[in-house]
Design a protein around this motif. Sequence first.
Motif, PDB file in Angstrom:
ATOM      1  N   LEU A 148      -2.297   4.004   7.094  1.00  0.00           N
ATOM      2  CA  LEU A 148      -3.568   4.317   7.751  1.00  0.00           C
ATOM      3  C   LEU A 148      -3.683   5.807   8.050  1.00  0.00           C
ATOM      4  CD1 LEU A 148      -3.883   1.248  10.143  1.00  0.00           C
ATOM      5  CD2 LEU A 148      -5.350   1.783   8.180  1.00  0.00           C
ATOM      6  N   GLY A 149      -2.572   6.441   8.405  1.00  0.00           N
ATOM      7  CA  GLY A 149      -2.600   7.884   8.621  1.00  0.00           C
ATOM      8  C   GLY A 149      -2.928   8.633   7.341  1.00  0.00           C
ATOM      9  N   THR A 163      -7.006  -2.548 -12.525  1.00  0.00           N
ATOM     10  CA  THR A 163      -5.901  -2.496 -11.545  1.00  0.00           C
ATOM     11  C   THR A 163      -5.916  -1.201 -10.732  1.00  0.00           C
ATOM     12  OG1 THR A 163      -4.177  -1.587 -13.028  1.00  0.00           O
ATOM     13  CG2 THR A 163      -4.478  -3.988 -12.998  1.00  0.00           C
ATOM     14  N   ASN A 164      -7.110  -0.625 -10.532  1.00  0.00           N
ATOM     15  CA  ASN A 164      -7.264   0.607  -9.764  1.00  0.00           C
ATOM     16  C   ASN A 164      -7.841   0.310  -8.385  1.00  0.00           C
ATOM     17  OD1 ASN A 164      -6.391   2.187 -11.909  1.00  0.00           O
ATOM     18  ND2 ASN A 164      -8.463   2.569 -12.676  1.00  0.00           N
ATOM     19  N   ALA A 165      -7.644   1.243  -7.456  1.00  0.00           N
ATOM     20  CA  ALA A 165      -8.231   1.118  -6.125  1.00  0.00           C
ATOM     21  C   ALA A 165      -8.494   2.501  -5.553  1.00  0.00           C
ATOM     22  CB  ALA A 165      -7.310   0.336  -5.192  1.00  0.00           C
ATOM     23  N   VAL A 166      -9.623   2.635  -4.869  1.00  0.00           N
ATOM     24  CA  VAL A 166      -9.940   3.883  -4.169  1.00  0.00           C
ATOM     25  C   VAL A 166      -9.116   3.930  -2.881  1.00  0.00           C
ATOM     26  CG1 VAL A 166     -11.739   5.220  -3.009  1.00  0.00           C
ATOM     27  CG2 VAL A 166     -12.267   3.981  -5.120  1.00  0.00           C
ATOM     28  N   TYR A 167      -8.238   4.910  -2.798  1.00  0.00           N
ATOM     29  CA  TYR A 167      -7.272   4.954  -1.698  1.00  0.00           C
ATOM     30  C   TYR A 167      -7.942   5.113  -0.337  1.00  0.00           C
ATOM     31  CZ  TYR A 167      -2.972   6.120   0.803  1.00  0.00           C
ATOM     32  OH  TYR A 167      -1.918   6.124   1.684  1.00  0.00           O
ATOM     33  N   SER A 168      -8.977   5.933  -0.252  1.00  0.00           N
ATOM     34  CA  SER A 168      -9.601   6.207   1.040  1.00  0.00           C
ATOM     35  C   SER A 168     -10.402   5.032   1.581  1.00  0.00           C
ATOM     36  CB  SER A 168     -10.517   7.439   0.937  1.00  0.00           C
ATOM     37  OG  SER A 168     -11.493   7.254  -0.076  1.00  0.00           O
ATOM     38  N   ASN A 169     -10.514   3.951   0.790  1.00  0.00           N
ATOM     39  CA  ASN A 169     -11.220   2.756   1.242  1.00  0.00           C
ATOM     40  C   ASN A 169     -10.275   1.602   1.587  1.00  0.00           C
ATOM     41  OD1 ASN A 169     -14.513   2.518   0.808  1.00  0.00           O
ATOM     42  ND2 ASN A 169     -13.560   4.237  -0.261  1.00  0.00           N
ATOM     43  N   MET A 170      -8.986   1.892   1.721  1.00  0.00           N
ATOM     44  CA  MET A 170      -8.016   0.817   1.928  1.00  0.00           C
ATOM     45  C   MET A 170      -7.832   0.412   3.387  1.00  0.00           C
ATOM     46  SD  MET A 170      -5.117   1.636  -0.961  1.00  0.00           S
ATOM     47  CE  MET A 170      -4.383   0.004  -0.843  1.00  0.00           C
ATOM     48  N   ALA A 172       0.815  -1.220   0.000  1.00  0.00           N
ATOM     49  CA  ALA A 172       0.000   0.000   0.000  1.00  0.00           C
ATOM     50  C   ALA A 172       0.847   1.268   0.000  1.00  0.00           C
ATOM     51  CB  ALA A 172      -0.932   0.004   1.205  1.00  0.00           C
ATOM     52  N   GLY A 173       2.184   1.121   0.028  1.00  0.00           N
ATOM     53  CA  GLY A 173       3.041   2.287  -0.119  1.00  0.00           C
ATOM     54  C   GLY A 173       3.704   2.773   1.149  1.00  0.00           C
ATOM     55  N   GLY A 174       3.775   1.938   2.166  1.00  0.00           N
ATOM     56  CA  GLY A 174       4.432   2.346   3.403  1.00  0.00           C
ATOM     57  C   GLY A 174       4.132   1.376   4.505  1.00  0.00           C
ATOM     58  N   THR A 224      -8.164   7.887  -6.721  1.00  0.00           N
ATOM     59  CA  THR A 224      -8.088   6.514  -7.217  1.00  0.00           C
ATOM     60  C   THR A 224      -6.664   6.271  -7.683  1.00  0.00           C
ATOM     61  OG1 THR A 224     -10.394   6.552  -7.939  1.00  0.00           O
ATOM     62  CG2 THR A 224      -8.994   4.849  -8.882  1.00  0.00           C
ATOM     63  N   ILE A 225      -6.027   5.246  -7.112  1.00  0.00           N
ATOM     64  CA  ILE A 225      -4.647   4.951  -7.466  1.00  0.00           C
ATOM     65  C   ILE A 225      -4.585   3.732  -8.380  1.00  0.00           C
ATOM     66  CG2 ILE A 225      -3.745   5.949  -5.332  1.00  0.00           C
ATOM     67  CD1 ILE A 225      -3.371   3.035  -4.313  1.00  0.00           C
ATOM     68  N   ASN A 226      -3.563   3.696  -9.227  1.00  0.00           N
ATOM     69  CA  ASN A 226      -3.317   2.500 -10.013  1.00  0.00           C
ATOM     70  C   ASN A 226      -2.234   1.707  -9.310  1.00  0.00           C
ATOM     71  OD1 ASN A 226      -2.285   0.655 -12.195  1.00  0.00           O
ATOM     72  ND2 ASN A 226      -3.922   1.703 -13.312  1.00  0.00           N
ATOM     73  N   MET A 227      -2.495   0.434  -9.097  1.00  0.00           N
ATOM     74  CA  MET A 227      -1.596  -0.385  -8.296  1.00  0.00           C
ATOM     75  C   MET A 227      -0.358  -0.846  -9.045  1.00  0.00           C
ATOM     76  SD  MET A 227      -4.387  -2.623  -6.102  1.00  0.00           S
ATOM     77  CE  MET A 227      -5.500  -2.984  -7.458  1.00  0.00           C
ATOM     78  N   LEU A 228      -0.273  -0.523 -10.354  1.00  0.00           N
ATOM     79  CA  LEU A 228       0.852  -0.975 -11.170  1.00  0.00           C
ATOM     80  C   LEU A 228       1.426   0.183 -11.977  1.00  0.00           C
ATOM     81  CD1 LEU A 228      -0.685  -4.276 -12.605  1.00  0.00           C
ATOM     82  CD2 LEU A 228       0.996  -4.095 -10.755  1.00  0.00           C
TER      83      LEU A 228
END
Length: 308
Positions: free
Chosen positions: A159-160, A217-224, A151-153, A177-181
């Motif tokens: 979570l922060g 291959t996208n994901a909504v970041y605020s829902n992670m 998730a990048g860290g 919305t982030i692309n995971m690749l």
Amino acid sequence: MNTKKITFKNIAWDNAGILLFPSDFDDKKKYPAIISMHPIGSCKEQTAGNVYGKALAEAGFVVLAFDASFQGESEGSPRYIENPLLRTEDVRYAIDYLETLPYVDTDKIGILGVCGGGGYSLNIAMTERRIKAVVSITGVNFGRLLRDGFAGGSPMEVLGNVTKQRSAEVAGAALLTINMLPDSVHAGKEAGIKDIDILEATDYYKTSRGQAPGGATNAVYSNMAAGMGWDAFHLSETLLTQPILVVIGDKPGGFGAYRDGFEIVRRAASAKKELVIIEGYSHYDLYDQPEPVQQALEKVIPFFRENL
């Protein structure tokens, strides 16, 4: 092969799916059925449907490959939510739908999942007892993957950041919305990425090899946050009792299917459980490459025939 596009009801939206039928299908007969779950960021037209779903239908099963809620052709807004709780609940509604089909033997329902879909399949089987057998193809525990840095860290850093982004969106900021690749294998290498799984994922999802409109291959970041706190294997020592077959390649990569495969077979309460290691192949080889897929199917098809 005969196929049929369908939809089934979820909590407050519809999921889109494809039914795949044996070539000699007779709607007056009863067939064992298998749900085929796609990977994270994927869709029903990719490996879960056009590789494993197709092969299982040719072997005599009715197969339902469907798009996760908020993804592919399924409904749900915002798009591209990857929430393990929703992903696993999708399966209950898929089974509800299968139970309405007169040609499905509802005492013989199995599930197969690829990558994240493999982790989801093992998890939902613990509490969805209509599932009688489980196959995980290079399955990944999505929560563990996020906590390990995908998730990048670190978990608390992510979570922060997720908390700040969610608050910003509540206040009116645009949805992130982030692309995971990376955009291409070349771009990934230029950015210093060396992990075999990320580079091969990019080759699969972002070239003609496996590219499909629904595989964003996208994901909504605020829902992670939900994924960060989830564990596919929680309570497997107590609740995972169905026969399981776990297939992995022996070329490990950063997504961790190799380690997850060993872990779930060790921990599961199942009396019948088997780990199959396909030698010389990687995570993404098991998506679509003929030789490793054939080796996997030589175990998968007899497993389902025996246990359904």
